[in-house]
Design a protein around this motif. Structure first.
Motif, PDB file in Angstrom:
ATOM      1  N   GLY A   1      28.611-100.297  12.402  1.00 46.63           N
ATOM      2  CA  GLY A   1      29.764 -99.805  12.072  1.00 46.63           C
ATOM      3  C   GLY A   1      29.853 -99.443  10.680  1.00 46.63           C
ATOM      4  O   GLY A   1      30.719 -99.030  10.024  1.00 46.63           O
ATOM      5  N   THR A   2      29.045-100.354   9.828  1.00 47.10           N
ATOM      6  CA  THR A   2      29.062 -99.975   8.186  1.00 47.10           C
ATOM      7  C   THR A   2      28.472 -98.519   8.091  1.00 47.10           C
ATOM      8  O   THR A   2      27.781 -98.187   9.039  1.00 47.10           O
ATOM      9  N   GLY A   3      28.235 -98.146   6.661  1.00 47.64           N
ATOM     10  CA  GLY A   3      27.490 -97.095   6.535  1.00 47.64           C
ATOM     11  C   GLY A   3      27.460 -96.959   4.814  1.00 47.64           C
ATOM     12  O   GLY A   3      27.789 -97.706   4.045  1.00 47.64           O
ATOM     13  N   TRP A   4      27.041 -95.416   4.554  1.00 49.77           N
ATOM     14  CA  TRP A   4      27.056 -95.009   3.212  1.00 49.77           C
ATOM     15  C   TRP A   4      27.341 -93.595   3.074  1.00 49.77           C
ATOM     16  O   TRP A   4      27.275 -93.025   4.106  1.00 49.77           O
ATOM     17  N   LEU A   5      27.903 -93.256   1.919  1.00 49.06           N
ATOM     18  CA  LEU A   5      28.126 -92.022   1.568  1.00 49.06           C
ATOM     19  C   LEU A   5      26.763 -91.520   0.548  1.00 49.06           C
ATOM     20  O   LEU A   5      26.537 -92.287  -0.255  1.00 49.06           O
ATOM     21  N   GLU A   6      26.352 -90.371   0.886  1.00 50.79           N
ATOM     22  CA  GLU A   6      25.033 -89.828   0.115  1.00 50.79           C
ATOM     23  C   GLU A   6      25.320 -88.316   0.014  1.00 50.79           C
ATOM     24  O   GLU A   6      25.284 -87.737   0.968  1.00 50.79           O
ATOM     25  N   GLY A   7      25.226 -87.863  -1.139  1.00 52.21           N
ATOM     26  CA  GLY A   7      25.178 -86.233  -1.366  1.00 52.21           C
ATOM     27  C   GLY A   7      25.640 -85.960  -2.730  1.00 52.21           C
ATOM     28  O   GLY A   7      26.003 -86.530  -3.581  1.00 52.21           O
ATOM     29  N   ASP A   8      25.255 -84.553  -2.997  1.00 50.10           N
ATOM     30  CA  ASP A   8      25.909 -84.142  -4.486  1.00 50.10           C
ATOM     31  C   ASP A   8      27.482 -83.587  -4.465  1.00 50.10           C
ATOM     32  O   ASP A   8      27.776 -83.315  -3.433  1.00 50.10           O
ATOM     33  N   VAL A   9      27.926 -83.919  -5.410  1.00 44.34           N
ATOM     34  CA  VAL A   9      29.227 -83.852  -5.933  1.00 44.34           C
ATOM     35  C   VAL A   9      29.483 -82.993  -7.193  1.00 44.34           C
ATOM     36  O   VAL A   9      28.676 -83.367  -8.000  1.00 44.34           O
ATOM     37  N   PRO A  10      30.523 -82.008  -7.379  1.00 44.91           N
ATOM     38  CA  PRO A  10      30.680 -81.377  -8.653  1.00 44.91           C
ATOM     39  C   PRO A  10      31.165 -82.367  -9.742  1.00 44.91           C
ATOM     40  O   PRO A  10      31.932 -83.213  -9.188  1.00 44.91           O
ATOM     41  N   LYS A  11      30.452 -82.443 -10.790  1.00 45.43           N
ATOM     42  CA  LYS A  11      31.078 -83.315 -11.989  1.00 45.43           C
ATOM     43  C   LYS A  11      32.763 -83.271 -12.096  1.00 45.43           C
ATOM     44  O   LYS A  11      33.263 -84.047 -12.474  1.00 45.43           O
ATOM     45  N   SER A  12      33.212 -81.921 -11.733  1.00 48.91           N
ATOM     46  CA  SER A  12      34.363 -81.653 -12.106  1.00 48.91           C
ATOM     47  C   SER A  12      35.384 -82.644 -11.340  1.00 48.91           C
ATOM     48  O   SER A  12      36.475 -82.776 -11.338  1.00 48.91           O
ATOM     49  N   GLU A  13      34.955 -83.087  -9.963  1.00 45.41           N
ATOM     50  CA  GLU A  13      35.452 -83.953  -9.169  1.00 45.41           C
ATOM     51  C   GLU A  13      35.624 -85.155  -9.222  1.00 45.41           C
ATOM     52  O   GLU A  13      36.084 -86.158  -8.621  1.00 45.41           O
ATOM     53  N   LEU A  14      34.830 -85.616 -10.501  1.00 42.90           N
ATOM     54  CA  LEU A  14      34.602 -87.366 -10.635  1.00 42.90           C
ATOM     55  C   LEU A  14      36.016 -87.886 -10.833  1.00 42.90           C
ATOM     56  O   LEU A  14      36.412 -89.004 -10.157  1.00 42.90           O
ATOM     57  N   PRO A  15      36.914 -87.129 -11.553  1.00 38.32           N
ATOM     58  CA  PRO A  15      38.232 -87.858 -11.767  1.00 38.32           C
ATOM     59  C   PRO A  15      38.805 -87.902 -10.471  1.00 38.32           C
ATOM     60  O   PRO A  15      39.644 -89.183 -10.260  1.00 38.32           O
ATOM     61  N   TYR A  16      38.914 -87.182  -9.534  1.00 35.77           N
ATOM     62  CA  TYR A  16      39.470 -87.191  -8.258  1.00 35.77           C
ATOM     63  C   TYR A  16      38.759 -88.451  -7.392  1.00 35.77           C
ATOM     64  O   TYR A  16      39.580 -89.269  -6.690  1.00 35.77           O
ATOM     65  N   LEU A  17      37.598 -88.366  -7.594  1.00 34.57           N
ATOM     66  CA  LEU A  17      36.703 -89.270  -6.633  1.00 34.57           C
ATOM     67  C   LEU A  17      36.789 -90.630  -7.076  1.00 34.57           C
ATOM     68  O   LEU A  17      36.888 -91.648  -6.334  1.00 34.57           O
TER      69      LEU A  17
END
Length: 315
Positions: A264-280
């Protein structure tokens, strides 16, 4: 063939052909041209937008506002379509707002009384809630049309760096967290970029100013893989508890990055835009102890700074 069935078949035929002659229809339906003329007159009275052209190459054409033939729905299908459209009311802007409201009213008006009573009861007991944002996006219709027709659109775009004029070729539009987005090929950047629809101040067809690209193979499901310039993206990895996995499953934009485990646990992995870091940063802070961000370091730094600002606010 009965007259009613011929009229129904004729309505579907003229919608499909768009341009035709009386002789062609008479041969196809095996009736006289006079009969076809009477049938076309009746279709016009029923609301099918026909007009005739004179001359050696004349005939009949159907205007762009075509009328669909009658479609029979079961009560359950009609109610499902009603509420699918009804749920869109939470968005302040839609690419087909007037048409959706008209279709919804027509559905409701022509339903039997007991079905309308059922819908009135369901309105208070069923909903698809989306975040309500008071940010208007008035140009979505032309963006969607540009994506479908593969047309170049000239826009004025307002971003953090100021206002700029762009030529873009839209790929599609989609909603996320109450906002509308448009991935599009930008002729200034010579690459695919993501635009916020509410930041587009004006939009119009570019005409012959730019030659459109062949982007038929690019769509909302794969546009990110066609972005050529990757230097503005960073690798994300975050461990999730069971509750963290459940909460991330509700976020469509994370679907391709979510990796659940058998427990049931897990992880997130992948590329994201730098511009979205404040939202993330805000997103992961909202998850609290249900998530542990391991990378990138810039995201962890954003989160620490945001948390420090919150702590100072309550000192």
């Amino acid at each position: 063939m009965s007259k009613s069935k011929r009229l129904l078949d004729l309505m579907m035929t003229v919608n499909r052909k768009r341009k035709f002659t009386v002789k062609e229809l008479a041969q196809e339906f095996d009736v006289s041209p006079r009969t076809i003329l009477r049938d076309l007159q009746e279709l016009g009275e029923l609301g099918v937008p026909l007009y005739s052209e004179v001359g050696p190459h004349g005939g009949y054409q159907v205007l762009n506002e075509r009328i669909l033939p009658p479609i029979a729905f079961t009560e359950e299908e009609a109610v499902a379509i009603f509420f699918a459209s009804h749920a869109l009311r939470h968005y302040s802007s839609l690419p087909f707002e007037t048409e959706a409201e008209s279709a919804l009213n027509r559905f409701y008006l022509y339903m039997p009384g007991d079905t309308r009573d059922r819908i009135d009861q369901m309105k208070n007991r069923f909903d698809l809630v989306s975040p309500v944002r008071q940010l208007e996006s008035p140009h979505m219709a032309i963006l969607l049309d540009g994506a479908i027709r593969q047309t170049v659109i000239a826009i004025e775009y307002e971003s953090g760096g100021g206002s700029s004029s762009r030529h873009i070729q839209p790929i599609g539009i989609y909603a996320r967290n109450g906002l509308w987005y448009c991935p599009a090929y930008c002729f200034v950047r010579e690459d695919i970029r993501l635009f916020r629809c509410d930041r587009i101040r004006s939009a119009d067809y570019a005409g012959g100013e730019r030659r459109p690209l062949d982007l038929q193979h690019v769509h909302l499901g794969n546009w990110e893989s066609h972005v050529r310039l990757k230097q503005d993206r960073v690798s994300l990895r975050a461990e999730l508890s069971r509750e963290g996995v459940r909460r991330c499953e509700a976020e469509l934009w994370l679907a391709r990055k979510l990796r659940p485990r058998e427990d049931g646990t897990g992880w997130l992995e992948g590329d994201v835009p730098k511009s979205e870091l404040p939202y993330l940063a805000q997103f992961f802070i909202g998850l609290g102890k249900e998530a542990l961000v391991e990378s990138p370091g810039e995201l962890v730094a954003y989160m620490k700074k945001t948390l420090a600002d919150i702590m100072r606010q309550y000192e």
